[in-house]
Design a protein around this motif. Structure first.
Motif, mmCIF file in Angstrom:
data_model
loop_
_atom_site.group_PDB
_atom_site.id
_atom_site.type_symbol
_atom_site.label_atom_id
_atom_site.label_comp_id
_atom_site.label_asym_id
_atom_site.label_seq_id
_atom_site.Cartn_x
_atom_site.Cartn_y
_atom_site.Cartn_z
ATOM 1 N N THR A 1 13.133 22.541 22.131
ATOM 2 C CA THR A 1 12.573 21.602 21.149
ATOM 3 C C THR A 1 11.508 20.699 21.747
ATOM 4 O O THR A 1 10.425 20.542 21.183
ATOM 5 C CB THR A 1 13.698 20.748 20.537
ATOM 6 O OG1 THR A 1 14.653 21.611 19.914
ATOM 7 C CG2 THR A 1 13.140 19.793 19.486
ATOM 8 N N THR A 2 11.785 20.081 22.884
ATOM 9 C CA THR A 2 10.768 19.241 23.518
ATOM 10 C C THR A 2 9.954 20.032 24.533
ATOM 11 O O THR A 2 8.758 19.801 24.683
ATOM 12 C CB THR A 2 11.398 18.018 24.202
ATOM 13 O OG1 THR A 2 12.295 18.446 25.234
ATOM 14 C CG2 THR A 2 12.133 17.160 23.183
ATOM 15 N N ARG B 1 8.784 23.094 24.689
ATOM 16 C CA ARG B 1 7.622 23.859 24.217
ATOM 17 C C ARG B 1 6.481 22.936 23.809
ATOM 18 O O ARG B 1 5.297 23.267 23.971
ATOM 19 C CB ARG B 1 7.996 24.793 23.084
ATOM 20 C CG ARG B 1 8.494 24.165 21.807
ATOM 21 C CD ARG B 1 8.946 25.259 20.832
ATOM 22 N NE ARG B 1 9.568 24.743 19.636
ATOM 23 C CZ ARG B 1 8.910 24.371 18.551
ATOM 24 N NH1 ARG B 1 7.598 24.448 18.523
ATOM 25 N NH2 ARG B 1 9.561 23.917 17.488
ATOM 26 N N ARG B 2 6.838 21.748 23.357
ATOM 27 C CA ARG B 2 5.801 20.778 22.987
ATOM 28 C C ARG B 2 5.179 20.147 24.229
ATOM 29 O O ARG B 2 3.976 19.894 24.259
ATOM 30 C CB ARG B 2 6.399 19.725 22.057
ATOM 31 C CG ARG B 2 6.779 20.276 20.678
ATOM 32 C CD ARG B 2 7.561 19.248 19.850
ATOM 33 N NE ARG B 2 7.662 19.639 18.453
ATOM 34 C CZ ARG B 2 8.618 20.413 17.943
ATOM 35 N NH1 ARG B 2 9.568 20.900 18.757
ATOM 36 N NH2 ARG B 2 8.645 20.703 16.651
ATOM 37 N N ALA C 1 2.820 22.780 25.616
ATOM 38 C CA ALA C 1 1.576 22.836 24.833
ATOM 39 C C ALA C 1 0.677 21.644 25.129
ATOM 40 O O ALA C 1 -0.549 21.784 25.256
ATOM 41 C CB ALA C 1 1.908 22.892 23.344
ATOM 42 N N GLY C 2 1.266 20.468 25.256
ATOM 43 C CA GLY C 2 0.470 19.276 25.538
ATOM 44 C C GLY C 2 -0.181 19.321 26.905
ATOM 45 O O GLY C 2 -1.347 18.926 27.072
ATOM 46 N N GLN D 1 14.110 16.311 14.280
ATOM 47 C CA GLN D 1 14.319 17.764 14.201
ATOM 48 C C GLN D 1 15.779 18.133 13.947
ATOM 49 O O GLN D 1 16.075 19.297 13.680
ATOM 50 C CB GLN D 1 13.807 18.444 15.471
ATOM 51 C CG GLN D 1 12.312 18.690 15.516
ATOM 52 C CD GLN D 1 11.471 17.439 15.669
ATOM 53 O OE1 GLN D 1 11.972 16.360 16.020
ATOM 54 N NE2 GLN D 1 10.181 17.551 15.424
ATOM 55 N N ASP E 1 10.399 11.726 16.331
ATOM 56 C CA ASP E 1 9.858 13.078 16.248
ATOM 57 C C ASP E 1 9.730 13.666 17.658
ATOM 58 O O ASP E 1 9.240 13.001 18.577
ATOM 59 C CB ASP E 1 8.475 13.008 15.583
ATOM 60 C CG ASP E 1 7.929 14.363 15.158
ATOM 61 O OD1 ASP E 1 8.370 15.395 15.697
ATOM 62 O OD2 ASP E 1 7.041 14.373 14.283
ATOM 63 N N GLU F 1 7.627 15.663 18.622
ATOM 64 C CA GLU F 1 6.205 15.634 18.979
ATOM 65 C C GLU F 1 5.880 14.365 19.758
ATOM 66 O O GLU F 1 5.102 14.398 20.723
ATOM 67 C CB GLU F 1 5.341 15.705 17.715
ATOM 68 C CG GLU F 1 5.506 16.966 16.889
ATOM 69 C CD GLU F 1 4.766 18.157 17.464
ATOM 70 O OE1 GLU F 1 4.003 17.971 18.447
ATOM 71 O OE2 GLU F 1 4.936 19.266 16.943
ATOM 72 N N ASP F 2 6.471 13.249 19.364
ATOM 73 C CA ASP F 2 6.215 11.981 20.046
ATOM 74 C C ASP F 2 6.919 11.924 21.396
ATOM 75 O O ASP F 2 6.384 11.379 22.364
ATOM 76 C CB ASP F 2 6.654 10.817 19.165
ATOM 77 C CG ASP F 2 5.786 10.666 17.924
ATOM 78 O OD1 ASP F 2 4.577 10.949 18.020
ATOM 79 O OD2 ASP F 2 6.313 10.286 16.861
ATOM 80 N N ALA G 1 7.443 14.488 23.315
ATOM 81 C CA ALA G 1 6.620 15.320 24.195
ATOM 82 C C ALA G 1 5.337 14.616 24.608
ATOM 83 O O ALA G 1 4.907 14.720 25.769
ATOM 84 C CB ALA G 1 6.294 16.644 23.508
ATOM 85 N N GLU H 1 7.752 19.547 8.156
ATOM 86 C CA GLU H 1 8.694 20.531 8.699
ATOM 87 C C GLU H 1 9.873 20.892 7.809
ATOM 88 O O GLU H 1 10.502 21.919 8.022
ATOM 89 C CB GLU H 1 9.216 20.056 10.058
ATOM 90 C CG GLU H 1 8.137 20.004 11.122
ATOM 91 C CD GLU H 1 8.709 20.007 12.537
ATOM 92 O OE1 GLU H 1 9.813 20.556 12.730
ATOM 93 O OE2 GLU H 1 8.046 19.447 13.416
#
Length: 282
Positions: free
Chosen positions: A15-16, A18-19, A22-23, A136, A167, A169-170, A172, A277
């Motif tokens: 969950t984190t 992979r983000r 990517a970052g 998530q 989130d 995303e945050d 990560a 999502e």
């Protein structure tokens, strides 16, 4: 390019992880994407890694000077494998580590709290991320997401307690900054969204955005414990139910400025998350 300039991301397809991967790649950093299956990740070097198999450690650490550490899933004693790994990592040249923990687990507390306590002595630069409950948790194959799909309900023992859902995303984005900024935070960081919400409010937002009625079922501690115990060991079920009881008592009713302070932008709202999502999945 230096011989040792890669970031090892453990749990790189999670969950984190992979983000975070990517970052890092988006900013041009070299990444070693580690997991038990060495799953290919475009732009990264996939490496096999298993916390419980020390024979996989050296290859994962080769060329890495920093690491994002996701503890072994489901382990009640992650320190038993993580601390030997970190000692090995220090000997091979790892200088910086960012550990994923939880807002519910303080330094020196149970499970990963023991790793948190030892981390500053094992690496030159460090950070411990302590996010609140993930947004998530309401999507994918999580228990809440399944119960929403199957019965239009979220069942907790949290009562009217509020949580600063955050989130991934945050999380990560903060991890990327902690891994790559000129200086690491060298502290623990509690991460939340912009507003603490009760599960009643969560259910109302999901209902409003998706157009499907979702309710919050208020369970007692014992009811939730027994529900979990039908699927997992009683000790773990009791721990999970105890977390909800702590929420009911106000333990997670807070927000922090960590995401804004480290990334330069505000954390995402729960409504925005649901629009992105949850609603697209019906």
């Amino acid at each position: 390019m230096r011989d040792r300039d890669a970031t090892l991301v453990i749990g790189a397809t999670g969950t984190t992880g992979r983000r975070v991967t990517a970052g890092l790649l988006a900013e041009g950093h070299r990444v070693k994407a580690a997991g038990r299956g060495a799953t290919p990740v475009e732009g990264a070097q996939a490496v096999r890694f298993d916390w419980n198999d020390p024979s996989t450690w050296d290859a994962a650490l080769d060329g890495a000077d920093r690491a994002y550490l996701v503890p072994p899933i489901g382990s009640s004693d992650p320190a038993a494998v993580m601390l030997p790994f970190l000692r090995r990592a220090r000997a091979t040249g790892l200088r910086r580590a960012v550990l994923l923990s939880s807002s519910a687990i303080p330094e020196g507390g149970p499970a990963v709290g023991q790793v948190h306590r030892e981390l500053p002595a094992l690496v030159e630069q460090w950070a411990v991320l302590r996010p609140s409950w993930f947004m998530q948790n309401f999507t994918g194959d999580t228990p809440h997401a399944r119960s929403i799909r199957e019965s239009g309900a979220i069942s907790t023992a949290a009562g009217d307690g509020r949580v600063g859902f955050v989130d991934a995303e945050d999380i990560a984005a903060v991890a990327v900054r902690a891994l790559t900024d000129a200086r690491s935070p060298d502290t623990d960081l509690v991460l939340t969204g912009p507003r603490a919400l009760s599960y009643d409010e969560v259910a109302a937002i999901i209902s409003q955005v998706t157009g499907r009625t979702v309710v919050h079922r208020h369970l007692t501690f014992e009811e939730l414990r027994d529900r979990w115990a039908a699927e997992i060991p009683l000790e773990f079920a009791t721990m999970l139910a105890s977390m909800d009881r702590a929420i009911a008592a106000g333990a997670e009713d807070r927000t922090t400025d960590t995401v804004q302070r480290l990334t330069g932008r505000p954390p995402g709202t729960f409504r925005t998350f649901v629009e992105r999502e949850v609603a697209p999945r019906g």
